[in-house]
Design a protein around this motif. Structure first.
Motif, short mmCIF file in Angstrom:
data_model
loop_
_atom_site.label_atom_id
_atom_site.label_comp_id
_atom_site.label_asym_id
_atom_site.label_seq_id
_atom_site.Cartn_x
_atom_site.Cartn_y
_atom_site.Cartn_z
N TRP A 59 50.74 53.51 47.04
CA TRP A 59 51.67 52.28 46.64
C TRP A 59 51.06 51.35 47.33
CZ3 TRP A 59 55.27 49.85 50.19
CH2 TRP A 59 56.36 49.36 49.88
N GLN A 60 51.23 49.95 46.40
CA GLN A 60 50.85 48.75 46.74
C GLN A 60 49.66 48.75 46.81
OE1 GLN A 60 53.44 46.64 45.98
NE2 GLN A 60 54.31 45.70 47.97
N VAL A 61 48.55 49.43 46.19
CA VAL A 61 47.19 49.43 46.11
C VAL A 61 46.68 49.64 44.79
CG1 VAL A 61 45.03 50.28 46.90
CG2 VAL A 61 47.02 50.34 48.61
N ASP A 62 46.09 48.41 44.21
CA ASP A 62 45.75 48.54 42.75
C ASP A 62 44.05 48.78 42.88
OD1 ASP A 62 48.15 47.52 42.29
OD2 ASP A 62 47.37 45.48 41.90
N VAL A 63 43.64 49.44 41.74
CA VAL A 63 42.27 49.63 41.37
C VAL A 63 41.73 48.93 40.24
CG1 VAL A 63 40.46 51.32 41.03
CG2 VAL A 63 42.32 51.81 42.53
N ARG A 64 40.87 47.94 40.43
CA ARG A 64 40.09 47.04 39.40
C ARG A 64 38.83 47.82 39.08
NH1 ARG A 64 43.01 42.20 39.44
NH2 ARG A 64 44.84 42.57 40.55
N ALA A 65 38.51 48.23 37.72
CA ALA A 65 37.53 48.79 37.36
C ALA A 65 37.27 48.45 35.93
CB ALA A 65 37.36 50.38 37.85
N HIS A 66 36.76 49.50 35.03
CA HIS A 66 36.84 49.28 33.65
C HIS A 66 38.17 49.26 33.01
CE1 HIS A 66 32.57 50.87 32.49
NE2 HIS A 66 32.69 51.59 33.68
N GLY A 67 37.97 47.97 32.27
CA GLY A 67 39.32 47.60 31.58
C GLY A 67 40.06 46.76 32.44
N GLY A 68 39.04 46.10 33.44
CA GLY A 68 39.82 45.10 34.35
C GLY A 68 38.93 43.98 34.66
N TYR A 69 39.50 43.21 35.39
CA TYR A 69 38.69 41.99 35.87
C TYR A 69 39.20 41.75 37.44
CZ TYR A 69 42.26 38.52 35.31
OH TYR A 69 43.64 37.86 35.54
N ILE A 70 38.12 40.99 38.18
CA ILE A 70 38.60 40.60 39.61
C ILE A 70 38.13 39.01 39.68
CG2 ILE A 70 36.32 41.07 40.58
CD1 ILE A 70 39.84 41.86 41.92
N VAL A 71 38.91 38.40 40.39
CA VAL A 71 38.77 36.89 40.72
C VAL A 71 37.47 36.73 41.58
CG1 VAL A 71 39.60 34.76 41.75
CG2 VAL A 71 41.11 36.52 40.36
N ALA A 72 36.63 35.94 41.20
CA ALA A 72 35.40 36.08 42.09
C ALA A 72 35.39 35.24 43.64
CB ALA A 72 34.14 34.97 41.37
N PRO A 73 34.90 35.55 44.42
CA PRO A 73 34.85 34.88 45.74
C PRO A 73 34.77 33.41 45.58
CG PRO A 73 33.44 36.81 45.83
CD PRO A 73 33.80 36.60 44.38
N GLY A 74 35.56 32.61 46.40
CA GLY A 74 35.47 31.03 46.40
C GLY A 74 36.09 30.61 45.34
N THR A 75 36.81 31.20 44.40
CA THR A 75 37.42 30.75 43.34
C THR A 75 38.85 30.03 44.18
OG1 THR A 75 37.06 32.19 41.50
CG2 THR A 75 39.28 31.29 41.10
N VAL A 76 39.04 28.90 43.48
CA VAL A 76 40.40 28.15 44.22
C VAL A 76 41.36 27.98 42.68
CG1 VAL A 76 40.99 25.88 44.80
CG2 VAL A 76 38.73 26.79 45.35
N THR A 77 42.63 28.60 43.48
CA THR A 77 43.89 28.31 42.43
C THR A 77 44.68 27.62 43.07
OG1 THR A 77 44.96 30.38 43.57
CG2 THR A 77 43.52 30.95 41.88
N ASP A 78 45.78 27.22 42.47
CA ASP A 78 47.04 26.32 42.85
C ASP A 78 47.37 26.92 44.36
OD1 ASP A 78 46.45 24.68 40.90
OD2 ASP A 78 48.13 25.59 39.73
N ALA A 79 47.59 28.35 44.29
CA ALA A 79 48.10 29.13 45.54
C ALA A 79 47.03 29.21 46.66
CB ALA A 79 48.47 30.52 45.15
N GLY A 80 45.82 28.69 46.56
CA GLY A 80 44.99 28.69 47.79
C GLY A 80 43.34 29.41 47.25
#
Length: 365
Positions: free
Chosen positions: A198-219
């Motif tokens: 619970w509250q743990v997602d898995v990102r693998a085939h069929g998904g993407y992840i935000v790269a380290p260092g990426t800046v968003t409006d949230a941080g």
């Protein structure tokens, strides 16, 4: 973050300078991780072109990626440096996403949001949590993945300093691993039908992840700890992912007969004649049938289900504990020869959970 991206030793667990998106995209591509643009200030992919926004349009057969457009999110991810220069050079506000499957990555996405607990059966799917266990203080994904790791006798991914970990703006954590070669691990959400915890997602085939260092409006998505490269996926975590259905379904031939010695153990307890015993025999047959394929047969899940049923029969006085474990071991060894350590852990866990719910002729107590 430009120099830090190229020199893992220069990072610290504290805040680090942030590279521009173009540098980040190049750095990712240099590691063989296909990248695609994220909308400025957001963690979602940049929008499609007008044609691709029309209802019913599908990424399959779409000519946009081949034409150099970033439509369809991670489906357009690329390692082409010329295209990367084109996309981020003209749009410096774009963030960077990585297509996990083609990159050979599996990322455990741990959520820090405190939410109302679901039913106990959804906290750690497939693992029974007795009503006698006090869940006070359990509030998010850091807790559930920590409990799962503790049950298996390993360090929580959240505390795994051997691999790249990235703190998210919301306080969550992305734990990056290199996926096992040849395994097409599937994505999941911690609140979905298929879930690691619970509250743990898995990102693998069929998904993407935000790269380290990426800046968003949230941080900022900021690396933490000493490691700056993904470590191989730990074996124990791979077993848990398989147990919880994170490999795609594979063709499995019709169930083979239960191995003779396993069937003999069931019959010795009358299992071939009583209803509950027939259920166990059928479950053992499913385990044995996993011998037909080396992966994708949900072996761990099927063995866990058989062990849980056997544990219930033992608790209900319908099967001796030694006979139950013997039958399970015979079926497991037939399906996965030489993997005794792996299947023994699954059997013991399933038997233990099953004993908490005795299986009587009329059903569970």
């Amino acid at each position: 973050m430009a120099s830090e991206l190229h020199n893992s030793r220069s990072y610290s667990s504290l805040a680090a300078p942030v590279a521009g998106p173009l540098v980040t995209a190049r750095w990712c591509a240099s590691r063989g991780w296909p990248v695609h643009p994220l909308a400025p200030g957001r963690k979602t992919p940049a929008g499609n072109c007008e044609d691709c926004r029309r209802p019913g349009h599908h990424h399959k057969g779409c000519g946009c990626p081949a034409a150099g457009r970033w439509c369809h999110g991670f489906h357009a991810a690329t390692l082409d440096f010329a295209r990367i220069e084109q996309w981020w050079g003209a749009n410096p506000g774009f963030g960077v996403g990585i297509s996990c499957g083609p990159a050979g990555l599996l990322v455990v996405d741990i959520d820090a949001h405190e939410r109302q607990l679901p039913g106990r059966d959804r906290l750690l799917p497939g693992i029974a949590i007795s009503d006698s266990i006090d869940l006070t203080g359990l509030a998010n994904g850091f807790h559930t993945i920590g409990v799962l790791a503790a049950l298996r006798g390993f360090t929580s991914p959240a505390d795994d300093e051997t691999t790249l970990r990235v703190r998210t703006p919301s306080g969550g954590l992305h734990v990056w691993y290199r996926a096992h070669s040849g395994h097409r691990w599937q994505c999941s959400t911690g609140s979905g039908v298929r879930a690691l915890a619970w509250q743990v997602d898995v990102r693998a085939h069929g998904g993407y992840i935000v790269a380290p260092g990426t800046v968003t409006d949230a941080g900022v998505y900021e690396p933490v700890g000493p490691a700056r490269e993904p470590a191989p996926l730990p074996d124990w975590l791979a077993r848990e992912l398989e147990r919880t259905g994170h490999l795609p379904p594979a063709y499995v031939p019709a169930p083979r007969p239960v191995p003779p010695r396993a069937r003999q153990a069931v019959l010795a307890a009358g299992g071939g004649h009583r209803g509950a015993g027939r259920v166990l025999a059928a479950l053992l047959a499913e385990v044995a049938a996993c011998a037909a394929v080396t992966e994708g047969a949900a072996f761990s899940e099927k063995l866990n289900r058989a062990a849980f049923t056997a544990g219930g029969l033992v608790a209900g006085g319908q099967l001796a504990a030694e006979e139950a474990e013997h039958a399970l071991r015979e079926a497991a060894e037939h399906a996965r020869p030489g993997q005794e350590r792996r299947y023994t852990a699954i059997i013991r866990s399933g038997l233990s959970a099953g004993r908490t719910r005795p299986l009587l002729p009329g059903g569970r107590a």
